[in-house]
Design an enzyme around this catalytic site. Structure first.
Site, PDB file in Angstrom:
ATOM      1  CG  ASP A 163      -2.565 -11.307  48.632  1.00  0.00           C
ATOM      2  OD1 ASP A 163      -1.838 -12.268  48.928  1.00  0.00           O
ATOM      3  OD2 ASP A 163      -3.182 -11.237  47.543  1.00  0.00           O
ATOM      4  CG  ASP A 214      -1.132  -4.247  42.046  1.00  0.00           C
ATOM      5  OD1 ASP A 214      -0.024  -4.827  42.000  1.00  0.00           O
ATOM      6  OD2 ASP A 214      -1.838  -4.048  41.034  1.00  0.00           O
ATOM      7  CE1 TYR A 248       7.748 -17.300  39.245  1.00  0.00           C
ATOM      8  CE2 TYR A 248       9.380 -19.026  38.912  1.00  0.00           C
ATOM      9  CZ  TYR A 248       8.482 -18.365  39.732  1.00  0.00           C
ATOM     10  OH  TYR A 248       8.329 -18.774  41.042  1.00  0.00           O
TER      11      TYR A 248
HETATM   12  N1  LIG Z   1       5.183 -22.829  45.160  1.00  0.00           N
HETATM   13  C1  LIG Z   1       6.373 -23.041  44.617  1.00  0.00           C
HETATM   14  O1  LIG Z   1       6.724 -24.175  44.262  1.00  0.00           O
HETATM   15  C2  LIG Z   1       7.350 -21.901  44.437  1.00  0.00           C
HETATM   16  C3  LIG Z   1       8.648 -22.212  43.999  1.00  0.00           C
HETATM   17  C4  LIG Z   1       9.562 -21.196  43.842  1.00  0.00           C
HETATM   18  C5  LIG Z   1       9.206 -19.877  44.116  1.00  0.00           C
HETATM   19  N2  LIG Z   1       7.940 -19.589  44.529  1.00  0.00           N
HETATM   20  C6  LIG Z   1       7.624 -18.192  44.815  1.00  0.00           C
HETATM   21  O2  LIG Z   1       7.042 -18.078  46.092  1.00  0.00           O
HETATM   22  C7  LIG Z   1       6.183 -16.931  46.148  1.00  0.00           C
HETATM   23  C8  LIG Z   1       4.827 -17.337  46.707  1.00  0.00           C
HETATM   24  O3  LIG Z   1       4.245 -18.281  45.836  1.00  0.00           O
HETATM   25  P1  LIG Z   1       3.090 -19.284  46.276  1.00  0.00           P
HETATM   26  O4  LIG Z   1       3.510 -20.613  45.793  1.00  0.00           O
HETATM   27  O5  LIG Z   1       2.736 -19.094  47.687  1.00  0.00           O
HETATM   28  O6  LIG Z   1       1.924 -18.755  45.296  1.00  0.00           O
HETATM   29  P2  LIG Z   1       0.385 -18.380  45.579  1.00  0.00           P
HETATM   30  O7  LIG Z   1      -0.201 -18.203  44.225  1.00  0.00           O
HETATM   31  O8  LIG Z   1      -0.213 -19.370  46.516  1.00  0.00           O
HETATM   32  O9  LIG Z   1       0.469 -16.984  46.348  1.00  0.00           O
HETATM   33  C9  LIG Z   1       0.853 -15.797  45.728  1.00  0.00           C
HETATM   34  C10 LIG Z   1       0.143 -14.636  46.419  1.00  0.00           C
HETATM   35  O10 LIG Z   1       0.616 -13.422  45.822  1.00  0.00           O
HETATM   36  C11 LIG Z   1      -0.490 -12.563  45.644  1.00  0.00           C
HETATM   37  N3  LIG Z   1      -0.195 -11.611  44.568  1.00  0.00           N
HETATM   38  C12 LIG Z   1      -0.083 -11.856  43.240  1.00  0.00           C
HETATM   39  N4  LIG Z   1       0.158 -10.722  42.572  1.00  0.00           N
HETATM   40  C13 LIG Z   1       0.190  -9.729  43.508  1.00  0.00           C
HETATM   41  C14 LIG Z   1       0.380  -8.323  43.435  1.00  0.00           C
HETATM   42  N5  LIG Z   1       0.561  -7.694  42.265  1.00  0.00           N
HETATM   43  N6  LIG Z   1       0.356  -7.614  44.592  1.00  0.00           N
HETATM   44  C15 LIG Z   1       0.147  -8.231  45.769  1.00  0.00           C
HETATM   45  N7  LIG Z   1      -0.059  -9.553  45.904  1.00  0.00           N
HETATM   46  C16 LIG Z   1      -0.038 -10.298  44.770  1.00  0.00           C
HETATM   47  C17 LIG Z   1      -1.651 -13.484  45.298  1.00  0.00           C
HETATM   48  O11 LIG Z   1      -2.908 -12.846  45.511  1.00  0.00           O
HETATM   49  C18 LIG Z   1      -1.385 -14.651  46.246  1.00  0.00           C
HETATM   50  O12 LIG Z   1      -2.027 -14.450  47.496  1.00  0.00           O
HETATM   51  C19 LIG Z   1       6.133 -16.393  44.722  1.00  0.00           C
HETATM   52  O13 LIG Z   1       7.042 -15.307  44.608  1.00  0.00           O
HETATM   53  C20 LIG Z   1       6.602 -17.565  43.876  1.00  0.00           C
HETATM   54  O14 LIG Z   1       7.164 -17.170  42.666  1.00  0.00           O
HETATM   55  C21 LIG Z   1       6.999 -20.578  44.698  1.00  0.00           C
END
Ligand SMILES: NC(=O)c1ccc[n+]([C@@H]2O[C@H](COP(=O)([O-])OP(=O)(O)OC[C@H]3O[C@@H](n4cnc5c(N)ncnc54)[C@H](O)[C@@H]3O)[C@@H](O)[C@H]2O)c1
Length: 261
Positions: A36, A62, A162
């Protein structure tokens, strides 16, 4: 245990869906690498897992920086000896109406959500090929499979960057599956619907989050919001040998979004 002795990198593993998948994988016997860009959240997660007796390694990375994804792959091989699984989960969302979105918004979202998947997969592929074994699981979104209602139901609207990135992840999954399949590496994708995590609130007020959840409950076929356990079941399926003869596929885990069934 379905992932006994496997080594799994989970990007964005320090929060939300990634953290939930990481915990599930450790319970299935894997050593997980919490990759992360947030060092404090990595430390909290690794400490929490270690206290529970799970094998977890932290890796600051990153995903938009190729040299960092390559360093991550090198470090994991040095520490754990192999890389069996990569879950490309790190993601951000920035919702802004198309006509107001600027090139910085576009680049930020495409860099993390699409280019990050490309860099991470490319960085682990040589090791997986050398092992003749690998499972890559990409996380797309329901917004990558169909357009969301604009500016309604607690959705700020304006998901063009997105949605384009997440649709790109689905096609990248298919092309990587073709290139890596002959070497024993499967590449599949999960497209989640709405799950309550920190990202849900990143472009919404708390009232909009509630409005959105209520809207989803009314519009998905199963009539409720899914749990992270239900979502990680699909990720685990593609990460394990339960899916050994499946590649290039995208599974929607969204309770059945009626607008596209
Ligand atoms: N929560 C939802 O409803 C949902 C729905 C569809 C898709 N998603 C996808 O699921 C995945 C996880 O989302 P989430 O809901 O757990 O979000 P979240 O914000 O809880 O977690 C995202 C994580 O990614 C990390 N991150 C961000 N940019 C980064 C980078 N450049 N390098 C490394 N780490 C990075 C953040 O620090 C965080 O820990 C994402 O790809 C999101 O688009 C989520």
């Amino acid at each position: 245990m379905r992932l006994k002795d496997k080594v799994a990198i989970i990007t964005g593993g320090a929060s939300g869906i990634g953290k939930s998948a990481a915990e599930r994988f450790t319970r299935e016997g894997a050593t997980v690498v919490i990759a992360d860009m947030n060092p404090e959240a990595i430390k909290r997660t690794v400490d929490e897992f270690t206290e529970k007796g799970f094998n977890a390694i932290g890796q600051v990375c990153d995903v938009t920086r190729r040299e960092q994804t390559q360093e991550m792959a090198r470090e994991v091989v040095a520490q754990a000896g192999r890389i069996d699984i990569l879950v490309n989960n790190a993601g951000i969302s920035r919702y802004r109406p198309f006509t107001e979105a600027n090139s910085e918004d576009w680049d930020a979202v495409l860099d993390v959500d699409l280019k990050g998947v490309f860099f991470c997969a490319q960085s682990v592929a040589p090791q997986m090929r050398a092992q003749s074994y690998g499972r890559i699981v990409n996380i797309s979104s329901a917004l990558g499979t169909g357009a969301a209602p604009h500016g309604t139901a607690g959705s700020p609207g304006g998901s063009s960057a997105y949605a384009a990135a997440k649709a790109g992840v689905i096609m990248l999954t298919k092309t990587l599956a073709r290139e890596l399949g002959p070497d024993g590496v499967t590449v599949n994708c999960v497209a989640p619907g709405t799950f309550l995590t920190p990202i849900s609130a990143s472009s919404r007020t708390p009232e909009q989050v509630n409005e959105h959840l209520e809207y989803r409950k009314k519009t998905v076929v199963l009539g409720r919001i899914g749990t992270l356990e239900e979502l990680t079941s699909a990720i685990l399926f593609f990460a394990s040998d339960d899916s050994s003869y499946v590649t290039g596929q995208t599974m929607s885990v969204d309770g059945g979004r009626s607008d596209r069934m």
